[in-house]
Write a protein that holds these residues in place. Structure first.
Motif, PDB file in Angstrom:
ATOM      1  N   MET A 140       0.840  -1.187   0.000  1.00 19.69           N
ATOM      2  CA  MET A 140       0.000   0.000   0.000  1.00 19.69           C
ATOM      3  C   MET A 140       0.882   1.245   0.000  1.00 19.69           C
ATOM      4  O   MET A 140       1.929   1.284   0.616  1.00 19.69           O
ATOM      5  N   SER A 141       0.422   2.252  -0.703  1.00 21.82           N
ATOM      6  CA  SER A 141       1.170   3.501  -0.783  1.00 21.82           C
ATOM      7  C   SER A 141       1.051   4.269   0.519  1.00 21.82           C
ATOM      8  O   SER A 141       0.061   4.164   1.229  1.00 21.82           O
ATOM      9  N   ASP A 142       2.080   5.051   0.807  1.00 23.30           N
ATOM     10  CA  ASP A 142       2.023   5.910   1.978  1.00 23.30           C
ATOM     11  C   ASP A 142       1.045   7.039   1.716  1.00 23.30           C
ATOM     12  O   ASP A 142       0.966   7.572   0.615  1.00 23.30           O
TER      13      ASP A 142
ATOM     14  N   GLY B 269      -0.982   8.126  -2.673  1.00 23.85           N
ATOM     15  CA  GLY B 269      -1.568   7.195  -1.699  1.00 23.85           C
ATOM     16  C   GLY B 269      -3.024   6.904  -1.995  1.00 23.85           C
ATOM     17  O   GLY B 269      -3.774   6.501  -1.100  1.00 23.85           O
ATOM     18  N   ALA B 270      -3.454   7.096  -3.247  1.00 17.97           N
ATOM     19  CA  ALA B 270      -4.856   6.922  -3.633  1.00 17.97           C
ATOM     20  C   ALA B 270      -5.113   5.553  -4.268  1.00 17.97           C
ATOM     21  O   ALA B 270      -6.117   5.366  -4.951  1.00 17.97           O
ATOM     22  N   TYR B 271      -4.214   4.624  -4.048  1.00 19.82           N
ATOM     23  CA  TYR B 271      -4.403   3.252  -4.520  1.00 19.82           C
ATOM     24  C   TYR B 271      -3.872   2.328  -3.439  1.00 19.82           C
ATOM     25  O   TYR B 271      -2.778   2.539  -2.916  1.00 19.82           O
ATOM     26  N   GLY B 272      -4.654   1.323  -3.089  1.00 18.34           N
ATOM     27  CA  GLY B 272      -4.211   0.393  -2.064  1.00 18.34           C
ATOM     28  C   GLY B 272      -5.337  -0.501  -1.598  1.00 18.34           C
ATOM     29  O   GLY B 272      -6.365  -0.623  -2.275  1.00 18.34           O
ATOM     30  N   GLU B 273      -5.148  -1.097  -0.439  1.00 23.73           N
ATOM     31  CA  GLU B 273      -6.146  -2.020   0.104  1.00 23.73           C
ATOM     32  C   GLU B 273      -7.404  -1.285   0.520  1.00 23.73           C
ATOM     33  O   GLU B 273      -7.349  -0.206   1.110  1.00 23.73           O
ATOM     34  N   LYS B 274      -8.544  -1.913   0.175  1.00 23.80           N
ATOM     35  CA  LYS B 274      -9.830  -1.383   0.607  1.00 23.80           C
ATOM     36  C   LYS B 274     -10.807  -2.543   0.706  1.00 23.80           C
ATOM     37  O   LYS B 274     -10.563  -3.624   0.189  1.00 23.80           O
TER      38      LYS B 274
ATOM     39  N   ASP C 297      -7.225  -4.727  -3.670  1.00 24.75           N
ATOM     40  CA  ASP C 297      -6.447  -3.554  -4.037  1.00 24.75           C
ATOM     41  C   ASP C 297      -7.261  -2.754  -5.042  1.00 24.75           C
ATOM     42  O   ASP C 297      -7.842  -3.329  -5.974  1.00 24.75           O
ATOM     43  N   GLY C 298      -7.322  -1.456  -4.855  1.00 30.15           N
ATOM     44  CA  GLY C 298      -8.090  -0.623  -5.764  1.00 30.15           C
ATOM     45  C   GLY C 298      -7.888   0.849  -5.504  1.00 30.15           C
ATOM     46  O   GLY C 298      -7.119   1.249  -4.631  1.00 30.15           O
ATOM     47  N   VAL C 299      -8.587   1.650  -6.284  1.00 25.35           N
ATOM     48  CA  VAL C 299      -8.518   3.095  -6.158  1.00 25.35           C
ATOM     49  C   VAL C 299      -9.267   3.523  -4.900  1.00 25.35           C
ATOM     50  O   VAL C 299     -10.387   3.078  -4.654  1.00 25.35           O
ATOM     51  N   LEU C 300      -8.630   4.353  -4.100  1.00 19.19           N
ATOM     52  CA  LEU C 300      -9.238   4.927  -2.902  1.00 19.19           C
ATOM     53  C   LEU C 300      -9.750   6.316  -3.286  1.00 19.19           C
ATOM     54  O   LEU C 300      -8.962   7.178  -3.673  1.00 19.19           O
ATOM     55  N   ARG C 301     -11.050   6.506  -3.220  1.00 19.60           N
ATOM     56  CA  ARG C 301     -11.622   7.813  -3.569  1.00 19.60           C
ATOM     57  C   ARG C 301     -11.006   8.842  -2.618  1.00 19.60           C
ATOM     58  O   ARG C 301     -11.225   8.789  -1.408  1.00 19.60           O
TER      59      ARG C 301
END
Length: 157
Positions: A1-3, A105-110, A118-122
């Motif tokens: 996951m991105s910071d 940091g708008a992509y990671g676990e959700k 893993d996907g785009v975090l709104r």
């Protein structure tokens, strides 16, 4: 996951194609405040609502000194269809390799339907005129987001 980014950090630079294929970069907004928002997919219900809200609010946001740019992993051709279909008036940028999503940091676990994926975090970021992040908002809601953002920024509705 991105910071995740925090207020006070320098906003990561980017240059991405818009829905016409023209390059748009963060430096194009130098000296101005810009709202950079990441959304999962063009032409889906939540993303459409959010993009329409930003488009409908763009004139009042500009009067308050803000520009807006939306970023998704969609190809420029799909973004062009999205703009046309919904009469969108904000720049839509394509980040197909997700490099800019990851930098912000708008992509990671959700969680999606009870599963971890893993996907785009709104997410939404407000970048000040000097390129510094003043607001970093993750996992925002599509509906009502622009009104909440205006409140967070101390802007009248």
């Amino acid at each position: 996951m991105s910071d995740r980014l925090e207020p006070g950090e320098k906003a990561p630079a980017f240059s991405l194609p818009d829905d016409t294929g023209a390059a748009v970069g963060l430096d194009d907004f130098a000296g101005r405040k810009v709202i950079v928002y990441f959304y999962p997919a063009a032409m889906t219900p939540g993303c459409t609502k959010q993009a329409c809200d930003f488009s409908e609010s763009i004139e009042s946001l500009r009067k308050d000194g803000y520009e807006v740019v939306g970023i998704s992993k969609d190809a420029p051709a799909k973004l062009a269809k999205f703009r046309e279909r919904d009469h969108l008036t904000i720049p839509l940028l394509s980040d197909e390799d997700l490099s800019v999503h990851r930098a912000y940091g708008a992509y990671g676990e959700k969680k999606l339907y009870g599963k971890t994926v893993d996907g785009v975090l709104r997410s939404t970021f407000v970048v000040d005129a000097d390129g510094t992040i003043s607001h970093a908002l993750y996992n925002v809601k599509a509906t009502g987001h622009v009104a909440k953002l205006r409140r967070d920024l101390g802007l009248a509705d």
